[in-house]
Design a protein around this motif. Structure first.
Motif, PDB file in Angstrom:
ATOM      1  N   ALA A 996      46.452  42.708  47.594  1.00  0.00           N
ATOM      2  CA  ALA A 996      47.444  43.787  47.672  1.00  0.00           C
ATOM      3  C   ALA A 996      46.826  45.149  47.442  1.00  0.00           C
ATOM      4  O   ALA A 996      47.415  46.169  47.815  1.00  0.00           O
ATOM      5  N   GLY A 997      45.646  45.207  46.838  1.00  0.00           N
ATOM      6  CA  GLY A 997      44.950  46.477  46.679  1.00  0.00           C
ATOM      7  C   GLY A 997      45.125  47.091  45.307  1.00  0.00           C
ATOM      8  O   GLY A 997      45.940  46.677  44.493  1.00  0.00           O
ATOM      9  N   ASN A 998      44.275  48.108  45.049  1.00  0.00           N
ATOM     10  CA  ASN A 998      44.382  48.944  43.849  1.00  0.00           C
ATOM     11  C   ASN A 998      44.043  48.197  42.569  1.00  0.00           C
ATOM     12  O   ASN A 998      44.586  48.499  41.510  1.00  0.00           O
ATOM     13  N   THR A 999      43.151  47.213  42.625  1.00  0.00           N
ATOM     14  CA  THR A 999      42.700  46.551  41.407  1.00  0.00           C
ATOM     15  C   THR A 999      41.305  47.033  41.046  1.00  0.00           C
ATOM     16  O   THR A 999      40.549  47.511  41.900  1.00  0.00           O
ATOM     17  N   TRP A1000      40.975  46.873  39.745  1.00  0.00           N
ATOM     18  CA  TRP A1000      39.617  47.157  39.265  1.00  0.00           C
ATOM     19  C   TRP A1000      39.336  46.205  38.112  1.00  0.00           C
ATOM     20  O   TRP A1000      39.904  46.337  37.033  1.00  0.00           O
ATOM     21  N   PHE A1001      38.481  45.210  38.367  1.00  0.00           N
ATOM     22  CA  PHE A1001      38.158  44.196  37.369  1.00  0.00           C
ATOM     23  C   PHE A1001      36.672  44.283  37.021  1.00  0.00           C
ATOM     24  O   PHE A1001      35.829  44.502  37.901  1.00  0.00           O
ATOM     25  N   ARG A1002      36.356  44.084  35.723  1.00  0.00           N
ATOM     26  CA  ARG A1002      34.960  44.023  35.268  1.00  0.00           C
ATOM     27  C   ARG A1002      34.800  42.734  34.479  1.00  0.00           C
ATOM     28  O   ARG A1002      35.433  42.549  33.432  1.00  0.00           O
ATOM     29  N   LEU A1003      33.937  41.833  34.989  1.00  0.00           N
ATOM     30  CA  LEU A1003      33.798  40.505  34.388  1.00  0.00           C
ATOM     31  C   LEU A1003      32.320  40.180  34.182  1.00  0.00           C
ATOM     32  O   LEU A1003      31.478  40.497  35.034  1.00  0.00           O
ATOM     33  N   PRO A1004      31.988  39.498  33.091  1.00  0.00           N
ATOM     34  CA  PRO A1004      30.577  39.168  32.831  1.00  0.00           C
ATOM     35  C   PRO A1004      30.129  37.920  33.585  1.00  0.00           C
ATOM     36  O   PRO A1004      30.876  36.938  33.680  1.00  0.00           O
ATOM     37  N   ARG A1005      28.955  37.971  34.149  1.00  0.00           N
ATOM     38  CA  ARG A1005      28.323  36.798  34.753  1.00  0.00           C
ATOM     39  C   ARG A1005      29.253  36.043  35.688  1.00  0.00           C
ATOM     40  O   ARG A1005      29.293  34.812  35.686  1.00  0.00           O
ATOM     41  N   ALA A1006      29.987  36.768  36.494  1.00  0.00           N
ATOM     42  CA  ALA A1006      30.934  36.121  37.399  1.00  0.00           C
ATOM     43  C   ALA A1006      30.268  35.840  38.743  1.00  0.00           C
ATOM     44  O   ALA A1006      29.350  36.546  39.166  1.00  0.00           O
ATOM     45  N   THR A1007      30.736  34.806  39.403  1.00  0.00           N
ATOM     46  CA  THR A1007      30.203  34.424  40.707  1.00  0.00           C
ATOM     47  C   THR A1007      30.793  35.310  41.798  1.00  0.00           C
ATOM     48  O   THR A1007      31.990  35.606  41.791  1.00  0.00           O
ATOM     49  N   PHE A1008      29.952  35.715  42.719  1.00  0.00           N
ATOM     50  CA  PHE A1008      30.393  36.629  43.783  1.00  0.00           C
ATOM     51  C   PHE A1008      31.478  35.961  44.641  1.00  0.00           C
ATOM     52  O   PHE A1008      31.325  34.807  45.062  1.00  0.00           O
ATOM     53  N   PRO A1009      32.601  36.633  44.901  1.00  0.00           N
ATOM     54  CA  PRO A1009      33.715  36.012  45.637  1.00  0.00           C
ATOM     55  C   PRO A1009      33.332  35.639  47.064  1.00  0.00           C
ATOM     56  O   PRO A1009      32.747  36.454  47.792  1.00  0.00           O
ATOM     57  N   GLU A1010      33.672  34.422  47.474  1.00  0.00           N
ATOM     58  CA  GLU A1010      33.349  33.973  48.824  1.00  0.00           C
ATOM     59  C   GLU A1010      34.195  34.655  49.892  1.00  0.00           C
ATOM     60  O   GLU A1010      33.814  34.718  51.055  1.00  0.00           O
ATOM     61  N   TRP A1011      35.349  35.166  49.495  1.00  0.00           N
ATOM     62  CA  TRP A1011      36.286  35.701  50.481  1.00  0.00           C
ATOM     63  C   TRP A1011      35.955  37.122  50.927  1.00  0.00           C
ATOM     64  O   TRP A1011      36.654  37.689  51.766  1.00  0.00           O
ATOM     65  N   PHE A1012      34.884  37.706  50.404  1.00  0.00           N
ATOM     66  CA  PHE A1012      34.496  39.043  50.855  1.00  0.00           C
ATOM     67  C   PHE A1012      33.947  38.981  52.285  1.00  0.00           C
ATOM     68  O   PHE A1012      33.281  38.017  52.669  1.00  0.00           O
ATOM     69  N   ASP A1013      34.212  40.025  53.075  1.00  0.00           N
ATOM     70  CA  ASP A1013      33.844  40.035  54.496  1.00  0.00           C
ATOM     71  C   ASP A1013      32.375  40.338  54.736  1.00  0.00           C
ATOM     72  O   ASP A1013      31.842  40.010  55.789  1.00  0.00           O
ATOM     73  N   HIS A1014      31.739  41.007  53.788  1.00  0.00           N
ATOM     74  CA  HIS A1014      30.358  41.432  53.988  1.00  0.00           C
ATOM     75  C   HIS A1014      29.628  41.340  52.659  1.00  0.00           C
ATOM     76  O   HIS A1014      30.194  41.647  51.604  1.00  0.00           O
ATOM     77  N   HIS A1015      28.374  40.940  52.703  1.00  0.00           N
ATOM     78  CA  HIS A1015      27.631  40.652  51.487  1.00  0.00           C
ATOM     79  C   HIS A1015      26.216  41.191  51.630  1.00  0.00           C
ATOM     80  O   HIS A1015      25.533  40.898  52.606  1.00  0.00           O
ATOM     81  N   CYS A1016      25.763  42.005  50.679  1.00  0.00           N
ATOM     82  CA  CYS A1016      24.406  42.554  50.682  1.00  0.00           C
ATOM     83  C   CYS A1016      23.679  42.140  49.407  1.00  0.00           C
ATOM     84  O   CYS A1016      24.302  41.970  48.355  1.00  0.00           O
ATOM     85  N   LEU A1017      22.383  42.056  49.521  1.00  0.00           N
ATOM     86  CA  LEU A1017      21.557  41.758  48.358  1.00  0.00           C
ATOM     87  C   LEU A1017      21.025  43.051  47.749  1.00  0.00           C
ATOM     88  O   LEU A1017      21.485  44.143  48.050  1.00  0.00           O
ATOM     89  N   ALA A1018      20.029  42.916  46.879  1.00  0.00           N
ATOM     90  CA  ALA A1018      19.586  44.017  46.024  1.00  0.00           C
ATOM     91  C   ALA A1018      19.203  45.261  46.826  1.00  0.00           C
ATOM     92  O   ALA A1018      18.337  45.215  47.696  1.00  0.00           O
TER      93      ALA A1018
END
Length: 1193
Positions: A996-1018
């Motif tokens: 729905a939008g407008n969220t901001w979460f900060r989490l420790p050692r969390a796994t990168f979400p699979e549902w993201f459309d684009h993924h970059c490394l370092a």
């Protein structure tokens, strides 16, 4: 309308028993279908003479799309009807493209299925017929079909209407011609049909489609007409209203509507008679009326005067270029057509250029050279359909070189058809509106509206707001959300072409000059004339001339240098006609050459605006008494300016005086009775300010000394009209200026922040004050005494960091919304508040030693009166009070606790039990800060906090589970919550929660979400491309610090223009991460430092680069599909799209492995990747999932 089913001769075949229904039900059904243009076969009068009846009927069945079988009481008694029925079922039942509908007319379907009553009697009559068994099967089959059952319980005409509606939904009516190849219309049709609101059965709606000429208004209207016309009793598309009105008059158009709707061909004596007849006839039917290309209000009044003219559920669609007509006629539902996106535009121009050779699904038949030409056309047209069709058709059967030559020409001189179409709107303008349009098109597109209005006012001597509004209403210009004046590129070209045509061969005879080559030619060849009124340089230029060219420009009114202009010789003349002079990067020698130092001896009576910015070497403002009518003097960023001539103080008509970011030490006495704004901000060494008490008259509204760090004092002021006063960062200001009578009754904003040496503020009358900011006035000992204790309009009060402040007098603060008392270390007691505080969500008192909190509000409200305020802030030294409040919840007024919006409980050793109880107590809390506590679980009861949007849990290192998620949660910070389980973090990263939008979460050692459309490394940054507007996206970053630790905001570079994105500053920054954290947030447009409209290329691909200012290990983008289309964003440069699929197919898998990605990162980052808590599928991203990686081409 006639129907279009070319494979069938008839749309409907009627099978019926003549003696039962020929002159009744079936006859009425045939008439209703025929009236709708449905080709219907009925054996009455339809057979050619001499034909055998049975073969002719069988042929008609074969040539029909739909069969309607009217099963009446005596239907089965006719062997002829039964043969007909068997043939219908053999031909049509279960056959593609055919339909059979039984109408059970006053008979029971079960009687037919079971052969009872008249149908059983009929079968007995046919016992000797060899076809009896077949007929019985046919009757059984038709009885099982879905159809219509008429029991006589409703009017026949309504029942017939339902049948007709069903038929119209199946057959396709003949459509009005809408074009050979249509693109980009689907979503526009959906928008317009939604405005038509078909759910409101009896309501009449008028809907308007508006936009510039050639943008596709008529095409869209025809498409909607073809889509919905079958839903109406009658429809009429009245095309070219403007043209036909001019040629034939309004009665001619009224007659067309009457002939279509009421089949009347009556001659009309005049418009009034036509109005009277239309009002009588139109209300009888459910009508769809399209009025295409309306340009005058009288047309609407004569053709669709009022809603009450029309029958229930009628719809009227109007297309126009003029929005004002719609407002005047009361049309509230409108849709603006904005043109095609790049994908649709390319598809359209390719089809026009290649005709049948083009296949939209295949790019292989378009060469690279052809594609480059087509892309140039798309860029040139900026989504304008007419331009795309004209240019594409022009390129049909042309060579590449011929196309390039034509494009080069059209980019300088618009195509005649495009120019003519667009110029219709210009030709309809009044003369003054034409002048303003040409000024904007040639010189001021993209500028701030306020600045354009200022220049136009100086140019013409009048306020031009009404003229600008006319241009907006005519769809010639737009005002963006950021307040910039914009227009379509082709409309801009149309305006420039009109000016070019004033003198095609000699630019010196044109009214406006903006093209650098034309300006250079006029100046260097000295070909200027008195026709020139505006010159605007907008690029770095060197001018090799003799300095005489301005002498001939006797009517030059506006001269603007938007960039550095280097003159080989200094100008020797400046026309007396000049009204506006703006120079960016002016040198002192240039200003001398522009006769600035001759102003005392040479009067420039017409000069209204003088703006100098980024001056190099300008040491003083000379005598400018020769500018008696000057209304604005603005000198900015002239860092060598140290003196101002006293003549500045005697410009009687000066309204705006801005001298910002200079090295002046003093300001001469000012006697400026017309002054409305005085801005001396950034004059960091200004020490004195000479001023006569009555020098400003009663018009001054804004006064700013922001950043005048050495300013010590200001003489007494009489400021009865002042609305904004800013002393921010006047570090050495020791005393607030004495205000005559203490009256600042109209003041709305008073900013006195960072005035470190200010000790006191005299008594003031502040009846209208809305914002008061005294933060960081470290020497301020007492709050200003307010006359009558009245601040009942004050909304914002900030006294943060006033460390010497000892007391605050009692105040009436009934409108207050924000109250900050934090870090007032000498303040011992909370001020006495008079009256109610219904609008304030809380009081900030961090580190302020007030012993008694404003909870439970006994000191904040009148007795027996509850307020909607509430704020609980409990730092660690108040932990006892926190425990008391929670343990003794039964003693707390429940109603008052429900008004608490903000709770902060830091380092209070809260247990799980206390937390659970408190959450039930404060159900309406919006912000909950629970940092550095020892509870292990956030209970499911937190879901009852239905308004909670921010939850801060930083440094709660024992926290393991968050069992409930509040429905409005948007911000969650869990820095250093090292015990948080993997399943809990997965739940918090659920796609549905963030979509729905407008969220901001900060989490420790969390796994990168699979549902993201684009993924970059370092990397340090990454890129993407978008078109139209900036996409609605969520970003995910895995890094070793918070995004604030970089000491700068996220840098976003769009097409070379830099913007800064700042996160919500309210989130707790005190915690520092001890490990890698995942940050997931949505980019909100309001958090950019400025509007990015100016950087975007309309209907073109825009390149965006995101730089977080720190190294990250993983990052990604997710596009919010409900707000942005994936078709409008690319993660690979779109100019390679034609080859992307083939290119990727040729790349070896190792092209995407981890080592390649790490080649651009430091050796320190690479080893850390192995320590990330990545799922196995994420690790496969590094070597196999090439589509998720940044591919920079």
């Amino acid at each position: 309308m006639a129907s279009v089913n070319q494979e069938f001769k008839y749309d409907v075949f009627l099978s019926f028993r003549g003696e039962d229904t020929r002159y009744g039900f079936t006859g009425h059904l045939w008439k209703a279908l025929d009236d709708k243009g449905v080709r219907t076969f009925m054996d009455d009068g339809k057979l050619q003479k001499g034909d055998e009846i049975t073969p002719s009927l069988f042929k008609a069945i074969d040539e029909s799309k739909i069969a309607i079988v009217v099963l009446s009481k005596n239907y089965a008694s006719s062997s002829f009807c039964l043969q007909e029925l068997s043939k219908i079922l053999d031909t049509m039942k279960d056959k593609a493209g055919h339909s059979v509908f039984p109408v059970f007319y006053k008979v029971d379907p079960s009687d037919i299925r079971k052969l009872k009553r008249s149908f059983g009697e009929a079968m007995d009559k046919h016992k000797a017929n060899s076809s009896l068994d077949k007929w019985k099967v046919s009757l059984h089959q038709v009885a099982d079909l879905s159809g219509f059952h008429y029991k006589g319980d409703m009017p026949e005409h309504k029942f017939i209407g339902e049948i007709v509606e069903q038929v119209l939904g199946i057959i396709k009516l003949v459509s009005l011609h809408v074009g050979d190849y249509l693109v980009g219309l689907d979503h526009q049709k959906q928008h317009v049909t939604s405005l038509l609101n078909f759910g409101s059965d009896d309501t009449v709606h008028m809907v308007a489609i508006h936009g510039i000429g050639g943008i596709g208004k008529t095409t869209l209207a025809i498409s909607v007409y073809n889509l919905i016309a079958h839903q109406f009793d009658v429809s009429c598309f009245l095309e070219n209203v403007r043209e036909n009105h001019e040629k034939h008059g309004l009665p001619y158009l009224q007659k067309i509507i009457l002939s279509k709707v009421a089949e009347e061909k009556k001659e009309l004596t005049g418009v009034l008679q036509g109005i009277s007849i239309l009002e009588q006839r139109l209300k009888q039917k459910k009508l769809l009326l399209i009025l295409d290309d309306v340009n005058k209000l009288e047309q609407l009044e004569a053709l669709a005067g009022k809603h009450k003219w029309f029958g229930p559920s009628s719809r009227i669609i109007i297309t126009t270029r003029d929005k004002k007509l719609l407002t005047c006629h009361g049309v509230e539902r409108t849709y603006e057509v904005n043109g095609l996106n790049d994908k649709d535009a390319l598809e359209l121009v390719r089809w026009k250029a290649f005709k049948d050779e083009f296949s939209p699904s295949c790019n292989n038949n378009v060469s690279l050279a052809q594609m480059h030409v087509l892309e140039r056309v798309v860029a040139y047209a900026s989504g304008h359909p007419l331009a795309l069709e004209v240019m594409g058709s022009h390129f049909y059967n042309k060579t590449i070189e011929q196309c390039k030559v034509a494009l080069d020409h059209y980019e300088k001189v618009p195509h005649k058809k495009i120019q003519t179409t667009l110029q219709l709107s210009f030709d309809a303008l009044e003369d003054k509106d034409k002048f303003v349009f040409l000024d904007i098109a040639c010189c001021f597109k993209g500028w701030k509206l306020t600045r354009v209005e200022e220049i136009l006012h100086a140019q013409y001597g009048n306020i031009m707001k009404d003229n600008i509004n006319v241009l907006v209403e005519k769809s010639l210009i737009k005002i963006s959300e950021s307040g910039n004046v914009t227009m379509h590129d082709l409309v801009e070209d149309m305006g420039k072409e009109i000016v070019r045509q004033e003198s095609p061969e000699n630019p010196g005879k044109r009214s406006r000059l903006w093209f650098s080559e034309d300006i250079m030619h006029v100046l260097e060849e000295n070909t200027g004339t008195n026709q020139i009124e505006i010159i605007r340089f907008d690029c770095w230029t060197r001018v090799a001339w003799d300095g005489e060219a301005f002498k001939k420009m006797e009517n030059l009114k506006t001269l603007i240098f938007s960039d550095y202009v280097f003159f080989k010789k200094h100008p020797k003349h400046l026309p007396n006609s000049l009204r506006v002079l703006e120079c960016r990067y002016p040198s002192s020698g240039f200003l001398v050459a522009l006769s600035l130092f001759n102003f005392p001896t040479k009067k420039f009576q017409n000069m209204r605006v003088l703006n100098l910015e980024d001056g190099n070497g300008l040491a003083q403002i000379p005598d400018i008494s020769g500018l008696p009518n000057l209304e604005k003097l603005s000198i900015k960023n002239c860092w060598e300016l140290i003196a101002i001539d006293k003549s500045v103080g005697f410009l009687g008509k000066l309204k705006i005086l801005k001298i910002c970011n200079t090295k002046i030490k003093s300001v001469p006495p000012l006697m400026l009775p017309s002054l409305e704004e005085l801005d001396l901000s950034g004059c960091s060494i200004l020490e004195g300010f000479s001023h006569e008490v009555d020098g400003f008259g009663d018009k001054l509204k804004t006064m700013s000394f922001r950043g005048c760090r050495k300013l010590r004092s200001i003489p007494p002021l009489k400021l009865n009209s002042l609305e904004t006063l800013d002393f921010s960062s006047c570090h050495r200001l020791e005393s607030f200026p004495l205000v005559v009578n203490g009256f600042l009754g109209k003041l709305k904003t008073l900013l006195v922040t960072n005035c470190y040496n200010l000790k006191s503020i005299p008594p003031l009358k502040l009846d209208s004050l809305e914002v008061l900011d005294l933060s960081c006035c470290c020497s301020l000992e007492s709050f200003p005494c307010v006359v009558d204790e009245l601040l009942d309009k004050l909304k914002f009060l900030n006294i943060e960091c006033c460390i010497m402040l000892r007391n605050i007098p009692r105040l009436r603060l009934t409108s207050l919304e924000h109250f900050n008392l934090s870090y007032c270390y000498s303040l011992k007691s909370f001020p006495e508040i008079l009256g109610e505080m219904r609008n304030m969500p809380g009081v900030l008192m961090d580190e302020t030693p007030i012993k008694e909190l404003p909870f439970p509000f006994k000191n904040l409200t009148q007795p027996k009166t509850l307020c909607e305020c509430g704020y609980v802030y409990l730092p660690n030294r108040m932990s006892t009070l926190a425990e008391f409040t929670i343990k003794n919840e039964e003693k707390v007024n429940t109603m008052q606790s429900l008004h608490v919006k903000y709770i902060c409980v830091r380092r209070c050793n809260l247990s799980d039990e206390y937390l659970s109880k408190s959450l039930m107590l404060f159900a309406n809390v919006k912000e909950l800060h629970l940092t550095s506590n020892h509870f292990t679980v956030i209970p499911k009861s937190i879901e009852y906090c239905k308004s909670l949007w921010k939850l801060v849990l930083d440094d709660c290192k024992a926290l393991q589970e968050i069992k409930g998620i509040p429905p409005c949660l948007r911000m969650l910070s869990a820095l250093n919550c090292i015990s948080l389980t993997s399943s809990c973090k997965s739940k918090l990263l659920n796609q549905e929660l963030h979509e729905a939008g407008n969220t901001w979460f900060r989490l420790p050692r969390a796994t990168f979400p699979e549902w993201f459309d684009h993924h970059c490394l370092a990397r340090l940054s990454f890129s993407f491309w978008f078109r139209n507007k900036f996409p609605a996206i969520a970003l995910c970053v895995v890094c070793s610090s918070t995004l604030h630790d970089s000491q700068r905001p996220v840098r976003v570079v769009i097409n070379g223009n830099t913007f800064f994105y700042t996160h919500d500053s309210k989130i707790d920054r005190s915690s520092r991460p001890d490990m890698y954290h995942l940050h997931l947030f949505h980019m909100q447009m309001e958090n950019f430092n400025e509007n990015m409209d100016k950087a975007l290329s309309e209907n073109k691909w825009n390149h965006a680069e995101l730089d977080f200012g720190l190294s990250f290990l993983e990052s990604g983008i997710h596009v919010l599909k409900e707000r942005s289309s994936m078709n409008d964003i690319r993660f690979i440069n779109p100019k390679y799209d034609v080859f992307t699929r083939d290119f990727e197919a040729m790349l070896p898998p190792e092209s995407f492995n981890l080592s390649a990605e790490l080649s651009s990162t430091s050796n320190e980052i690479a080893p850390l990747l192995n320590n990330l808590p990545l799922r196995s599928s994420s690790k496969r991203h590094f070597s196999h999932k090439k589509e998720h990686h940044c591919l920079i081409m």
